[in-house]
Motif scaffolding. Structure first.
Motif, short mmCIF file in Angstrom:
data_model
loop_
_atom_site.label_atom_id
_atom_site.label_comp_id
_atom_site.label_asym_id
_atom_site.label_seq_id
_atom_site.Cartn_x
_atom_site.Cartn_y
_atom_site.Cartn_z
N GLN A 160 0.81 -1.22 0.00
CA GLN A 160 0.00 0.00 0.00
C GLN A 160 0.84 1.27 0.00
O GLN A 160 0.30 2.36 -0.12
N GLY A 161 2.16 1.14 0.13
CA GLY A 161 3.01 2.31 0.25
C GLY A 161 3.88 2.56 -0.95
O GLY A 161 3.51 3.28 -1.88
N LYS A 325 -0.66 7.48 1.60
CA LYS A 325 0.23 6.31 1.50
C LYS A 325 1.57 6.56 2.17
O LYS A 325 2.24 5.63 2.61
#
Length: 605
Positions: A160-161, A325
């Motif tokens: 997710q980053g 994020k």
């Protein structure tokens, strides 16, 4: 980014090297997604200006080539047919965008899970190699947090980053390129307000890093507190501590709550600001674009204004999401710092031995052994001890005399400060730790059983030990009948820590576990200190069987269990004060052992 953060991030990237194939696929779909996303507004602009609104406009070279290509492609068709084809093309672009989003998200998450699987394996293996001294000072709840929730936070860096941020940056770059191609003046209006959101994002990220660090610390404190209290629930209830412990929990929980509220506050401030700036950009585009069209600017069209509304959303949404994020990244990096702190901890016993011990004769020598758990506070003060092969010796003394410490050192759970410990005339450091511990079996006072069957608690899933071996051993030491009285016999699940069995029954299982491992050296550490009379009789029989023919060390407070030992070692304050057989020691006037005998044996024997 601090040096520590950079270091942790670089270490994490190293874990991605074995998965280069997946990494390349993620990169491919990220680029494809960025391009296909920016094409739809471009097509919409072309459709509106050429088939819905009659507009006279000046085009740049790129637009001219594109329009020439499209007109060639659509030549021979009426406007209605061309419009239908363009709608179909835009629909196909939308489907391709969805497909690219799926593959990108799936592969990024898959890669993240592969990386944390490897990292968690390495962390668990590293923790397994630590000296017992490390576990004496580090809370179990903290280690559980590192191995479970912190590792999951690290997974989010990849899923997710990092990859999402790279994908969003690519989208923004390509969107800006398309915007410049469509209309550089409108693009200038949009970009003029971007520094505000960039500054806000920078401030937001700094604040969130501090907030996330505080959150992770409070999560660790919460886990530690709950783990300890659940483990010691009997003591909590026995001493009526429920209210006091609840008050302590409420304080820790309140700190955790405040840490998260700070996180929520920063999010609540930033995201409305980002939305306001995005809407202001749209307003400025509509205002200036309409003004230019009204004043006869042939470079600006209705189609461009509609396309730029989409482009602004595509530009600011990723920027807004990047900030979100970055939050995920910050939390993951903070978690990575904490995990690598453990991985970088050099508390493991140095396993430099080269000798694989397949069997010991059982000759043990301690030569001037000195040891301290805390520096300058010696627990053992120059211990000299010799044990012959097959001999059974007993070690007695008051609590804190250093009896169990000798056992810990023999197994290399701790490293001695000075001196030597030899087995079969070989320094124990010369043996591999695995083979050393495999040849030594210990029965502790506090028996630990896993939530599993009796059979698995005995074999510890060692495939070399069969059920038949266990049954034969149980019959030999007199434990089989007791096990068969339990529902399911050897398949009876003893639950966590063996709560379904009495302390005496757990002790019998521990004796059987030690026996089936066929050790060369057997150690009984206070193995009969807290059992009932019936269990003691069974254990006495078991002790006679499993100590026969092998070197044995018995540590005991109940002197009735060690009268027949070959030699009794008496310890006090880290030193050996007496040594001899029971009959020799009991005749020493004012001797340490004689005092123990008079106070305990006179009643028991």
């Amino acid at each position: 980014m601090s040096k520590t953060t950079k270091s942790s991030f670089n270490k994490l990237l190293a874990y991605a090297k074995p998965y280069k194939g997946k990494l390349y696929f993620v990169a491919f779909w990220a680029i494809f997604l960025a391009i296909i996303t920016a094409i739809r507004p471009f097509l919409l602009n072309f459709t509106i200006d050429n088939y819905l609104v009659e507009s006279k406009k000046e085009t740049n070279i790129i637009q001219a080539y594109f329009e020439s290509f499209m007109q060639y492609f659509f030549s021979g068709n009426d406007n209605s047919s061309n419009l239908q084809i363009l709608v179909i093309i835009m629909f196909i672009a939308l489907v391709l965008e969805a497909m690219a989003q799926f593959f990108f998200t799936y592969l990024a998450n898959w890669l993240g899970q592969d990386i944390i699987k490897d990292l968690r394996d390495k962390l668990y293996k590293h923790i397994n190699s630590f000296k017992m001294k490390y576990f004496d000072v580090e809370p179990v709840g903290k280690l559980v947090t590192r191995a479970v929730s912190d590792i999951e936070s690290i997974a989010s860096i990849f899923s997710q980053g990092l990859f999402m941020i790279v994908s969003d940056l690519l989208k923004m770059i390509i969107v800006i390129v398309f915007m410049l191609v469509v209309n550089w003046k409108i693009t200038a209006v949009v970009l003029s307000i971007m520094p505000i959101i960039l500054i806000a994002t920078r401030i937001f990220n700094r604040k969130m890093k501090v907030a996330f660090k505080e959150v992770r610390n409070e999560v660790s404190n919460l886990n530690t507190f709950i783990q300890e209290r659940l483990t010691g629930m009997k003591i909590v209830q026995l001493f009526n501590r429920e209210k006091i412990e609840l008050e302590k929990f409420e304080v820790i929980n309140e700190k955790h709550n405040k840490a998260w509220l700070k996180n929520i506050l920063y999010n609540s401030i930033f995201f409305p600001i980002a939305d306001i700036i995005s809407n202001i950009s749209i307003g400025l585009v509509v205002y200036f674009g309409a003004l230019w069209i009204i004043n006869g600017d042939t470079e600006t069209t209705i189609g461009q204004l509609i396309a730029f509304n989409m482009y602004i959303t595509m530009l600011y949404n990723p920027l807004r999401q990047i900030a979100d994020k970055f939050n995920v990244m910050q939390m993951g990096i903070v978690a990575a710092d904490r995990v690598f702190e453990i991985l970088d901890t050099e508390e493991n016993v140095q396993d430099n031995g080269t000798i694989e011990a397949t069997h010991f004769n059982g000759i043990i020598d301690l030569k001037d052994v000195r040891f301290s758990y805390i520096k300058k506070e010696e627990v053992l003060k120059g211990i000299n001890l010799h044990v012959d092969s097959g001999e059974t010796i007993a070690i007695v003394g008051s609590t804190g005399a250093g009896k169990s410490t000798i056992i810990n050192l023999l197994n290399r759970f701790y490293e001695i400060d000075s001196g030597e410990i030899l087995i079969d005339n070989q320094n124990i450091k010369n043996y591999t730790i695995s083979s050393l511990r495999k040849r030594i079996a210990i029965v502790l006072q506090d028996v630990f059983l896993f939530s599993d069957s009796i059979l698995n608690n005995i074999t510890l899933h060692n495939e070399a030990i069969s059920r038949e071996d266990v049954i034969a051993a149980a019959q030999k030491i007199g434990v089989h009948d007791f096990i068969m009285t339990l529902p399911g016999g050897y398949d009876y699940n003893v639950k966590e820590r063996g709560v379904m069995l009495s302390s005496g029954q757990r002790q019998l299982i521990a004796f059987l576990r030690a026996y089936v491992s066929n050790p060369s050296i057997l150690i009984l550490d206070e193995a009969t200190s807290s059992i009932d009379t019936h269990s003691e009789e069974l254990i006495q029989k078991a002790t006679e069987t499993i100590t026969k023919g092998r070197t044995s060390i018995v540590i005991a407070h109940r002197l009735a269990t060690i009268i027949n030992a070959s030699k009794i070692i008496v310890m006090d304050k880290g030193q050996i004060v007496e040594a001899g057989t029971h009959s020799e020691l009991v005749l020493k006037p004012n001797g340490y052992y004689k005092k123990l005998y008079d106070s305990q044996f006179a009643v028991e024997v």
